[in-house]
Enzyme design. Structure first.
Site, PDB file in Angstrom:
ATOM      1  N   ALA A 148       0.911  -0.971  -0.227  1.00 51.58           N
ATOM      2  CA  ALA A 148       0.500   0.092   0.140  1.00 51.58           C
ATOM      3  C   ALA A 148       0.863   1.113   0.238  1.00 51.58           C
ATOM      4  CB  ALA A 148      -1.072   0.218   1.275  1.00 51.58           C
ATOM      5  N   TYR A 149       1.662   0.847   0.811  1.00 50.97           N
ATOM      6  CA  TYR A 149       3.105   2.543   1.327  1.00 50.97           C
ATOM      7  C   TYR A 149       3.480   2.722  -0.485  1.00 50.97           C
ATOM      8  CZ  TYR A 149       6.837   5.250   2.378  1.00 50.97           C
ATOM      9  OH  TYR A 149       7.746   5.964   3.294  1.00 50.97           O
ATOM     10  N   ALA A 150       3.692   1.589  -0.809  1.00 50.37           N
ATOM     11  CA  ALA A 150       4.851   1.734  -2.423  1.00 50.37           C
ATOM     12  C   ALA A 150       3.682   2.406  -3.732  1.00 50.37           C
ATOM     13  CB  ALA A 150       5.565   0.566  -2.432  1.00 50.37           C
ATOM     14  N   SER A 152       1.509   3.903  -2.769  1.00 52.49           N
ATOM     15  CA  SER A 152       0.876   5.467  -2.876  1.00 52.49           C
ATOM     16  C   SER A 152       1.950   6.530  -3.312  1.00 52.49           C
ATOM     17  CB  SER A 152       0.678   6.076  -1.455  1.00 52.49           C
ATOM     18  OG  SER A 152       2.245   5.820  -0.556  1.00 52.49           O
ATOM     19  N   LYS A 153       3.495   5.878  -3.498  1.00 54.28           N
ATOM     20  CA  LYS A 153       4.112   6.002  -3.763  1.00 54.28           C
ATOM     21  C   LYS A 153       4.569   6.288  -5.002  1.00 54.28           C
ATOM     22  CE  LYS A 153       5.987   8.280   0.050  1.00 54.28           C
ATOM     23  NZ  LYS A 153       5.562   9.694   0.583  1.00 54.28           N
TER      24      LYS A 153
END
Length: 240
Positions: A148-150, A152-153
């Protein structure tokens, strides 16, 4: 006098960046979400080094609050030349287990927040300025639990590249910095000492990055790097 706004400026990489830009002669607006005391400490650090700074609270996902952040720069220092969007959120979990509420919160800060800040920057940064966003080297490394973090980035990188092209003709550079493992509270939270040590051994330099290492890259992009535009700079000690 050149003026910089640094979101997420009260901690970690944002704090190191605000202090570094202050030493480089920028007047700095230290944007923060919740920690007024920490932001005030950054202001004092900049002022102790002979610079000018002011703290301003803003939720980066809220248009009116971000607009007010830019208003503060205008009213106190006369305008905005550099925007460093260091505010971000991270939550790690396998895709199969991630709470969708956590996903929504993460994307609200990292995607919507970046878009809101980029929108104001596109409207209000003076010609000859710079916009610097933050991605992560995990976009290329594809580490488990970072889905999820990657993701978003990855959205941040796409937005950054497009904004660089939309600002054609104004001599404004737009770049993203993608740190590798960096010794911040955001990175260290929830990790065992063994995991941290293992991740520190990944780059050929065999250490974690420090916030000052990343601030050095931001200072380059904010100042002399006028021919670097529309790029993602992977500041990660050589991890591939």
């Amino acid at each position: 006098m050149r003026v910089a706004i640094v979101t997420g400026g009260s901690r970690g990489i944002g704090r190191a960046t605000a202090a570094r830009l202050g030493r480089d002669g920028f007047a700095v607006v230290v944007g923060y979400a919740g920690s007024a005391d920490a932001a005030a400490e950054v202001v004092r650090e900049v002022e102790a080094a002979g610079g000018e700074a002011v703290a301003a609270q803003a939720d980066v996902a809220e248009e009116q609050q971000v607009s007010a952040l830019f208003d503060t720069a205008q009213e106190r220092f006369g305008g905005v030349d550099v925007v460093v969007h260091a505010a971000g959120r991270m939550h790690l979990a396998p895709v199969a287990e991630l709470s969708l509420d956590e996903l929504d919160a993460l994307h609200r800060t990292n995607i919507r927040g970046t878009f809101v800040v980029a929108q104001q920057a596109a409207r209000r940064v003076r010609d000859g300025g710079a916009v610097i966003t933050f991605s992560t080297s995990v976009v290329g490394l594809s580490l488990p639990t970072y889905g999820a973090y990657a993701a978003s980035k990855g959205a941040v990188e796409a937005l950054t590249m497009i904004l660089a092209r939309e600002l054609r003709g104004r001599d404004i550079t737009v770049n993203a910095v993608a740190p590798g493992p960096t010794a911040t509270d955001l990175f260290l939270e929830g990790k065992s000492p063994e995991l941290v040590e293992r991740m520190a051994k990944q780059p050929p330099l065999e250490r974690l990055g420090e916030p000052a290492d990343i601030a050095e890259v931001v200072a380059f992009l904010a100042g002399p790097a006028r021919w670097v535009n529309g790029q993602v700079v992977r500041a990660n000690g050589g991890i591939v």
